[in-house]
Motif scaffolding. Structure first.
Motif, mmCIF file in Angstrom:
data_model
loop_
_atom_site.group_PDB
_atom_site.id
_atom_site.type_symbol
_atom_site.label_atom_id
_atom_site.label_comp_id
_atom_site.label_asym_id
_atom_site.label_seq_id
_atom_site.Cartn_x
_atom_site.Cartn_y
_atom_site.Cartn_z
ATOM 1 N N SER A 1 0.856 -1.189 0.000
ATOM 2 C CA SER A 1 0.000 0.000 0.000
ATOM 3 C C SER A 1 0.889 1.236 0.000
ATOM 4 O O SER A 1 0.802 2.090 0.870
ATOM 5 N N CYS A 2 1.796 1.307 -0.982
ATOM 6 C CA CYS A 2 2.758 2.409 -1.065
ATOM 7 C C CYS A 2 2.021 3.722 -1.303
ATOM 8 O O CYS A 2 1.197 3.837 -2.214
ATOM 9 N N GLN A 3 2.354 4.735 -0.523
ATOM 10 C CA GLN A 3 1.681 6.011 -0.661
ATOM 11 C C GLN A 3 2.026 6.702 -1.968
ATOM 12 O O GLN A 3 1.254 7.511 -2.467
ATOM 13 N N HIS B 1 12.641 2.295 3.768
ATOM 14 C CA HIS B 1 11.944 1.437 2.819
ATOM 15 C C HIS B 1 10.588 1.002 3.375
ATOM 16 O O HIS B 1 9.570 1.070 2.672
ATOM 17 N N ASN B 2 10.550 0.577 4.615
ATOM 18 C CA ASN B 2 9.289 0.128 5.204
ATOM 19 C C ASN B 2 8.299 1.266 5.385
ATOM 20 O O ASN B 2 7.084 1.047 5.343
ATOM 21 N N LEU C 1 3.792 -2.801 4.373
ATOM 22 C CA LEU C 1 3.029 -4.045 4.363
ATOM 23 C C LEU C 1 2.399 -4.211 5.747
ATOM 24 O O LEU C 1 2.919 -3.659 6.737
ATOM 25 N N PRO C 2 1.331 -4.978 5.850
ATOM 26 C CA PRO C 2 0.729 -5.188 7.175
ATOM 27 C C PRO C 2 1.724 -5.704 8.213
ATOM 28 O O PRO C 2 1.672 -5.330 9.376
ATOM 29 N N GLY C 3 2.665 -6.571 7.784
ATOM 30 C CA GLY C 3 3.642 -7.109 8.724
ATOM 31 C C GLY C 3 4.842 -6.218 8.957
ATOM 32 O O GLY C 3 5.737 -6.562 9.740
ATOM 33 N N GLU D 1 12.697 -6.554 4.615
ATOM 34 C CA GLU D 1 13.272 -7.873 4.865
ATOM 35 C C GLU D 1 12.854 -8.873 3.780
ATOM 36 O O GLU D 1 13.665 -9.686 3.328
ATOM 37 N N ARG D 2 11.616 -8.800 3.334
ATOM 38 C CA ARG D 2 11.137 -9.734 2.313
ATOM 39 C C ARG D 2 11.750 -9.419 0.944
ATOM 40 O O ARG D 2 12.045 -10.329 0.167
ATOM 41 N N THR D 3 11.943 -8.129 0.662
ATOM 42 C CA THR D 3 12.595 -7.767 -0.598
ATOM 43 C C THR D 3 14.044 -8.257 -0.619
ATOM 44 O O THR D 3 14.505 -8.815 -1.618
#
Length: 485
Positions: A103-105, A211-212, A217-219, A224-226
């Motif tokens: 949900s990137c602004q 980055h976050n 992301l909800p989590g 970290e996932r990227t």
């Protein structure tokens, strides 16, 4: 031995510090003093030093009146700079789905968590793959975007295989790029991409906290996932099989050095210091994310100096925006960056086959459609290329992007390198023919050309060598399009 008369060919000038920048019709440049510019303006070439006279002739500022060879060569140089838009569309963007979990602004498109109504039909997918070969370009880059195309890996795989089968007869040079968050990337996908010569592009906006914040992301573990996806891709496909892009938001402005250092830490050879784009849904968040052009300029100066710092330390990090501008300034061979072509590369060197069943002249044009402005649709997927390029929309884009017909561009010293961007104008002002100087595109690139001409003027031998190395055309997909993953 006869004495040949010398005439001054058309050139354009611009003050640069205490000197003047002069640019000829071929795109070659010289730095001149005030008196030298005045002498050249008067046509009194013989009054200039002999070494400067030779330089001016070799760079197409002057020509002997009774030897046509210079003019023929000048025409060839001009044609070489326009090859990007005369060779046929070489970049073909397929958008198989709009699905994305982020949900990137600053997202420029309306993402969707569901595929219903947001995924390309197989009929359209097949038609798009077939129509790609309408282009006469010997090299075809097929880039999958979204959303996140890995959420419909089945469609990506189907497209790749259909295109490769058709190419057995066509014999083109194919390049496949998948722009993704890499969160869905698994070993089977990596093995497939390795087998089929696919490269990956993702987004890294800087250190984890930045980055976050930019790409939530909800989590709260987008970073970290990227990174896990990057490591997986490198393990299976090779270190250079994945590249990254960043987008400069208001939150980024205070961290130019940290962003560059993060790219070095992650072992990337390139960083693209991109400004925020006001397209589609990103435009709604300008109050939260936006900033003044001068703020981006300050950010860019600091980040660019950090890139140079790492190069001085022996770390070969290349800034992509710099390479685009330096290619225009220092090389006679255009790298193919579509946003700086006259007439526009939109629809002529790039086409977008969208999940909604329509073809658009650029990625930015399909972003406008996501927010309700469908004025730049070229036609339905499956329409022959010749019809798309003769469409009223395409002809209007061409008309609005020819420097010789745009008042603000006709007298601009950068006209050999730059051009109006009618898609940007439509996004910012709702009309293709907005005066160029009023657009962010023009203001940003005037500053960039001033910045890099001044950098070239002041560069020592080592710095010039670096700039010339960056100016060489590259096959990097980031040079061809400004795409988010």
């Amino acid at each position: 031995m006869g004495i040949y008369a010398v005439e001054v060919l058309p050139f354009w000038k611009r003050p640069l510090g205490d000197d003047w920048l002069a640019v000829s019709g071929s795109g070659d440049h010289v730095f001149l003093s005030g008196p030298e510019v005045e002498t050249l303006n008067k046509g009194c070439v013989s009054e200039l030093p002999l070494a400067l006279q030779a330089t001016l002739k070799s760079r197409f500022f002057t020509a002997s009146t009774d030897t046509p060879g210079t003019r023929r060569l000048l025409n060839s140089r001009r044609a070489a700079r326009r090859e990007t838009v005369t060779a046929g569309p070489s970049l073909h963007i397929l958008v198989p789905t709009l699905q994305c979990a982020h949900s990137c602004q600053y997202c420029q498109v309306s993402r969707s968590l569901h595929d219903t109504g947001h995924t390309m039909t197989r009929e359209d997918l097949h038609a798009a793959c077939d129509r790609i070969f309408d282009s006469q370009s010997p090299t075809l880059t097929i880039e999958f975007q979204g959303g996140d195309p890995l959420l419909r890996f089945d469609l990506v795989r189907e497209a790749i295989e259909r295109i490769q089968i058709k190419n057995r007869h066509e014999g083109r040079l194919l390049r496949f790029v998948v722009a993704s968050t890499l969160h869905q990337l698994d070993d089977a996908m990596c093995a497939y991409f390795r087998e089929h010569g696919v490269v990956l592009s993702t987004s890294v906006d800087g250190p984890a906290s930045l980055h976050n914040r930019n790409r939530p992301l909800p989590g709260r573990d987008a970073y970290e996932r990227t990174l896990a996806g990057i490591e997986r891709a490198r393990r299976w496909m090779g270190h250079d099989a994945v590249s990254a892009l960043m987008t400069t938001t208001k939150a980024s402005l205070a961290h130019p050095e940290a962003i560059v250092d993060e790219y070095v830490r992650l072992g990337f050879a390139e960083i693209f210091l991109r400004p925020l784009s006001s397209y589609g849904f990103a435009k709604r968040n300008q109050a939260l994310l936006g900033y003044r052009p001068a703020q981006f300029e300050t950010f860019y100066r600091r980040a660019f100096e950090r890139v140079l710092h790492w190069n001085r330390q022996g770390v070969p990090l290349r800034e992509v925006y710099a390479s685009i501008i330096l290619n225009k300034i220092l090389s006679p061979f255009d790298s193919g960056y579509v946003d700086l072509q006259s007439p526009t590369g939109a629809g002529q060197s790039v086409l977008v086959y969208n999940y909604d069943g329509y073809v658009y002249p650029s990625d930015e044009a399909r972003m406008l459609a996501e927010s309700g402005d469908i004025s730049l649709r070229l036609g339905p997927i499956g329409t022959p290329l010749a019809e798309l390029q003769q469409s009223a929309v395409q002809q209007a884009l061409i008309e609005a992007s020819q420097v010789e017909r745009v008042d603000d561009c006709r007298t601009c010293a950068f006209q050999s390198y730059c051009a109006p961007n009618p898609v940007d104008a439509q996004a910012q002002f709702g009309r293709l023919d907005t005066p160029a100087l009023e657009t962010e595109h023009c203001q940003r690139h005037q500053w960039l050309f001033d910045f890099f001409f001044d950098a070239v003027r002041q560069a020592d031998e080592d710095r010039l060598d670096l700039f010339h190395a960056w100016a060489r055309p590259t096959s990097s997909p980031e040079q061809e399009t400004l795409c988010d993953a």
